[in-house]
Design a protein around this motif. Structure first.
Motif, PDB file in Angstrom:
ATOM      1  N   LEU A  51     -20.765  22.697  26.380  1.00  0.00           N
ATOM      2  CA  LEU A  51     -19.602  21.823  26.577  1.00  0.00           C
ATOM      3  C   LEU A  51     -19.992  20.387  26.918  1.00  0.00           C
ATOM      4  CD1 LEU A  51     -16.543  21.614  26.624  1.00  0.00           C
ATOM      5  CD2 LEU A  51     -16.590  22.318  29.028  1.00  0.00           C
ATOM      6  N   PRO A  52     -20.994  20.143  27.791  1.00  0.00           N
ATOM      7  CA  PRO A  52     -21.402  18.740  28.013  1.00  0.00           C
ATOM      8  C   PRO A  52     -21.887  18.057  26.742  1.00  0.00           C
ATOM      9  CG  PRO A  52     -22.251  20.151  29.747  1.00  0.00           C
ATOM     10  CD  PRO A  52     -21.698  21.065  28.706  1.00  0.00           C
ATOM     11  N   GLY A  53     -22.610  18.787  25.901  1.00  0.00           N
ATOM     12  CA  GLY A  53     -23.056  18.206  24.636  1.00  0.00           C
ATOM     13  C   GLY A  53     -21.907  17.905  23.700  1.00  0.00           C
ATOM     14  N   ILE A  54     -20.913  18.789  23.670  1.00  0.00           N
ATOM     15  CA  ILE A  54     -19.729  18.546  22.846  1.00  0.00           C
ATOM     16  C   ILE A  54     -18.980  17.321  23.348  1.00  0.00           C
ATOM     17  CG2 ILE A  54     -17.497  19.500  22.177  1.00  0.00           C
ATOM     18  CD1 ILE A  54     -18.738  22.263  22.213  1.00  0.00           C
ATOM     19  N   ALA A  55     -18.874  17.183  24.669  1.00  0.00           N
ATOM     20  CA  ALA A  55     -18.199  16.010  25.233  1.00  0.00           C
ATOM     21  C   ALA A  55     -18.940  14.730  24.890  1.00  0.00           C
ATOM     22  CB  ALA A  55     -18.084  16.167  26.750  1.00  0.00           C
ATOM     23  N   ALA A  56     -20.265  14.741  24.977  1.00  0.00           N
ATOM     24  CA  ALA A  56     -21.042  13.544  24.640  1.00  0.00           C
ATOM     25  C   ALA A  56     -20.896  13.198  23.167  1.00  0.00           C
ATOM     26  CB  ALA A  56     -22.509  13.765  24.994  1.00  0.00           C
ATOM     27  N   THR A  57     -20.968  14.210  22.300  1.00  0.00           N
ATOM     28  CA  THR A  57     -20.812  13.962  20.860  1.00  0.00           C
ATOM     29  C   THR A  57     -19.420  13.445  20.541  1.00  0.00           C
ATOM     30  OG1 THR A  57     -22.384  15.771  20.432  1.00  0.00           O
ATOM     31  CG2 THR A  57     -21.022  15.026  18.594  1.00  0.00           C
ATOM     32  N   SER A  58     -18.406  14.016  21.172  1.00  0.00           N
ATOM     33  CA  SER A  58     -17.031  13.577  20.919  1.00  0.00           C
ATOM     34  C   SER A  58     -16.830  12.134  21.335  1.00  0.00           C
ATOM     35  CB  SER A  58     -16.047  14.483  21.669  1.00  0.00           C
ATOM     36  OG  SER A  58     -16.205  15.828  21.305  1.00  0.00           O
ATOM     37  N   LEU A  59     -17.362  11.774  22.495  1.00  0.00           N
ATOM     38  CA  LEU A  59     -17.174  10.420  22.993  1.00  0.00           C
ATOM     39  C   LEU A  59     -17.860   9.402  22.088  1.00  0.00           C
ATOM     40  CD1 LEU A  59     -16.083   8.542  25.162  1.00  0.00           C
ATOM     41  CD2 LEU A  59     -18.150   8.965  26.490  1.00  0.00           C
ATOM     42  N   ILE A  60     -19.071   9.707  21.639  1.00  0.00           N
ATOM     43  CA  ILE A  60     -19.793   8.781  20.770  1.00  0.00           C
ATOM     44  C   ILE A  60     -19.073   8.633  19.434  1.00  0.00           C
ATOM     45  CG2 ILE A  60     -21.936   8.497  19.466  1.00  0.00           C
ATOM     46  CD1 ILE A  60     -23.409   9.597  21.871  1.00  0.00           C
ATOM     47  N   CYS A  61     -18.624   9.736  18.847  1.00  0.00           N
ATOM     48  CA  CYS A  61     -17.893   9.661  17.578  1.00  0.00           C
ATOM     49  C   CYS A  61     -16.583   8.903  17.746  1.00  0.00           C
ATOM     50  CB  CYS A  61     -17.636  11.070  17.039  1.00  0.00           C
ATOM     51  SG  CYS A  61     -19.121  11.959  16.521  1.00  0.00           S
ATOM     52  N   PHE A  62     -15.910   9.116  18.878  1.00  0.00           N
ATOM     53  CA  PHE A  62     -14.655   8.398  19.132  1.00  0.00           C
ATOM     54  C   PHE A  62     -14.904   6.897  19.237  1.00  0.00           C
ATOM     55  CE2 PHE A  62     -11.486   6.577  21.973  1.00  0.00           C
ATOM     56  CZ  PHE A  62     -10.304   7.039  21.423  1.00  0.00           C
ATOM     57  N   ILE A  63     -15.973   6.504  19.927  1.00  0.00           N
ATOM     58  CA  ILE A  63     -16.277   5.081  20.081  1.00  0.00           C
ATOM     59  C   ILE A  63     -16.611   4.456  18.736  1.00  0.00           C
ATOM     60  CG2 ILE A  63     -17.921   3.454  21.073  1.00  0.00           C
ATOM     61  CD1 ILE A  63     -18.087   5.261  23.517  1.00  0.00           C
ATOM     62  N   PHE A  64     -17.433   5.144  17.936  1.00  0.00           N
ATOM     63  CA  PHE A  64     -17.789   4.612  16.624  1.00  0.00           C
ATOM     64  C   PHE A  64     -16.561   4.448  15.740  1.00  0.00           C
ATOM     65  CE2 PHE A  64     -22.450   6.265  16.704  1.00  0.00           C
ATOM     66  CZ  PHE A  64     -22.758   5.254  17.590  1.00  0.00           C
ATOM     67  N   SER A  65     -15.654   5.408  15.784  1.00  0.00           N
ATOM     68  CA  SER A  65     -14.448   5.320  14.962  1.00  0.00           C
ATOM     69  C   SER A  65     -13.512   4.232  15.467  1.00  0.00           C
ATOM     70  CB  SER A  65     -13.722   6.675  14.964  1.00  0.00           C
ATOM     71  OG  SER A  65     -14.535   7.693  14.444  1.00  0.00           O
ATOM     72  N   TRP A  66     -13.379   4.125  16.775  1.00  0.00           N
ATOM     73  CA  TRP A  66     -12.471   3.121  17.345  1.00  0.00           C
ATOM     74  C   TRP A  66     -12.939   1.705  17.038  1.00  0.00           C
ATOM     75  CZ3 TRP A  66      -7.861   3.679  19.967  1.00  0.00           C
ATOM     76  CH2 TRP A  66      -7.371   2.549  20.622  1.00  0.00           C
ATOM     77  N   ASN A  67     -14.254   1.483  17.038  1.00  0.00           N
ATOM     78  CA  ASN A  67     -14.791   0.135  16.865  1.00  0.00           C
ATOM     79  C   ASN A  67     -15.032  -0.247  15.411  1.00  0.00           C
ATOM     80  OD1 ASN A  67     -14.834  -0.245  19.640  1.00  0.00           O
ATOM     81  ND2 ASN A  67     -16.949   0.432  19.854  1.00  0.00           N
ATOM     82  N   GLU A  68     -14.910   0.697  14.476  1.00  0.00           N
ATOM     83  CA  GLU A  68     -15.213   0.393  13.076  1.00  0.00           C
ATOM     84  C   GLU A  68     -14.227  -0.629  12.525  1.00  0.00           C
ATOM     85  OE1 GLU A  68     -15.747   0.121   9.049  1.00  0.00           O
ATOM     86  OE2 GLU A  68     -13.871   0.917   9.840  1.00  0.00           O
TER      87      GLU A  68
END
Length: 294
Positions: free
Chosen positions: A212-229
């Motif tokens: 679950l911590p790894g899923i949270a880290a992956t989700s946050l990074i993907c969310f940031i990349f998508s939000w800033n694109e």
């Protein structure tokens, strides 16, 4: 021949030297870490201060640090003074970021499971194939993607951005999740298989809670990349699917650069990402260290 007293003295001297070295390192690296943090935080602090100034004070040279504070920039951003409405771009960014992140997780978790726990043949080659898709500059694929979107009637469609962001973030998510899943004990999965659990149940009820911590880290990074694109969103969207980063460009007009309004808009648009990072910071640290080499 050394005596026990000499050996004990040598070990004591060595421990004292080690403790002294660690103390010196902490005294040197501590201030350097604070200095690096301040260097990275200074532009954000400057942007926040500028957002509370009037346009004339924000554009003054030298900067007017002690100028009167005002909320005019935020009123302009939120449309209180007759400006453009920021809510449709914000909703579009949230839609594209959330749905693309969910799709990335749904696709990355089974792929990482196959590469880490039930390794396929030449799984290292498969990982490098995923990574090789990130070696092409995004601008190189812009023209064919634009032609595809135009010929299929997908221009100015938020779901096109969802698909693009999913394909852009999927290789990174697979790499991250593979390193996280490699840390899952094989005995836990074997016990679930002996109980008759199938793959969807294993992923949802056995593997998922462990990583679950790894899923949270992956989700946050993907969310940031998508939000800033911004590149694809700027070219492939118009009015209906305009995202928040594209909306920021509306503050750069032929009349000039509205610095205070731009700073207020940039800070307001950054708040969702900052809030998500702050809320998941403990999971982010655990996730990023979960797949580390021990």
């Amino acid at each position: 021949m050394s005596t026990p007293a000499t050996s004990t003295s040598t070990r004591g001297t060595s421990s004292v030297r080690t403790s002294t070295t660690r103390t010196l390192r902490s005294r040197v690296l501590g201030p350097l870490a604070w200095l690096a943090g301040l260097v990275f935080f200074l532009p954000v602090a400057w942007m926040a201060l500028t957002s509370f100034h009037s346009e004339s004070d924000a554009a003054s040279n030298p900067p007017a640090l002690l100028a009167p504070l005002t909320l005019d920039g935020y009123r302009e951003f939120f449309g209180a003074s007759g400006g453009a409405d920021p809510w449709p771009p914000l909703i579009n960014s949230l839609t594209a970021s959330v749905f693309s992140t969910l799709l990335v997780l749904l696709l990355a978790l089974p792929a990482a499971y196959a590469l880490a726990i039930k390794p396929v043949r030449a799984w290292r080659d498969a990982l490098f194939f995923f990574l090789s898709t990130k070696m092409l500059p995004a601008i190189a694929g812009l023209l064919p993607i634009y032609l595809f979107a135009r010929n299929t009637g997908m221009l100015d469609n938020i779901w096109l951005l969802v698909l693009l962001y999913t394909s852009m973030n999927l290789p990174i998510a697979v790499w991250m999740m593979q390193s996280f899943l490699a840390e899952v004990p094989a005995s836990v999965i074997e016990a679930a298989q002996l109980d008759g659990a199938r793959l969807p149940v294993i992923l949802a009820r056995v593997v998922g809670p462990v990583v679950l911590p790894g899923i949270a880290a992956t989700s946050l990074i993907c969310f940031i990349f998508s939000w800033n694109e911004m590149l694809f969103a700027r070219v492939l969207t118009g009015v209906r699917a305009e995202t928040a980063p594209v909306f920021l460009t509306s503050f750069v007009t032929s009349q000039g650069l509205f610095l205070a309004q731009l700073s207020a808009a940039a800070l307001a648009i950054s708040l969702p990402v900052l809030a998500a990072g702050f809320a998941a910071q403990d999971k982010l640290v655990q996730g990023l260290s979960l797949g580390a080499v021990k």
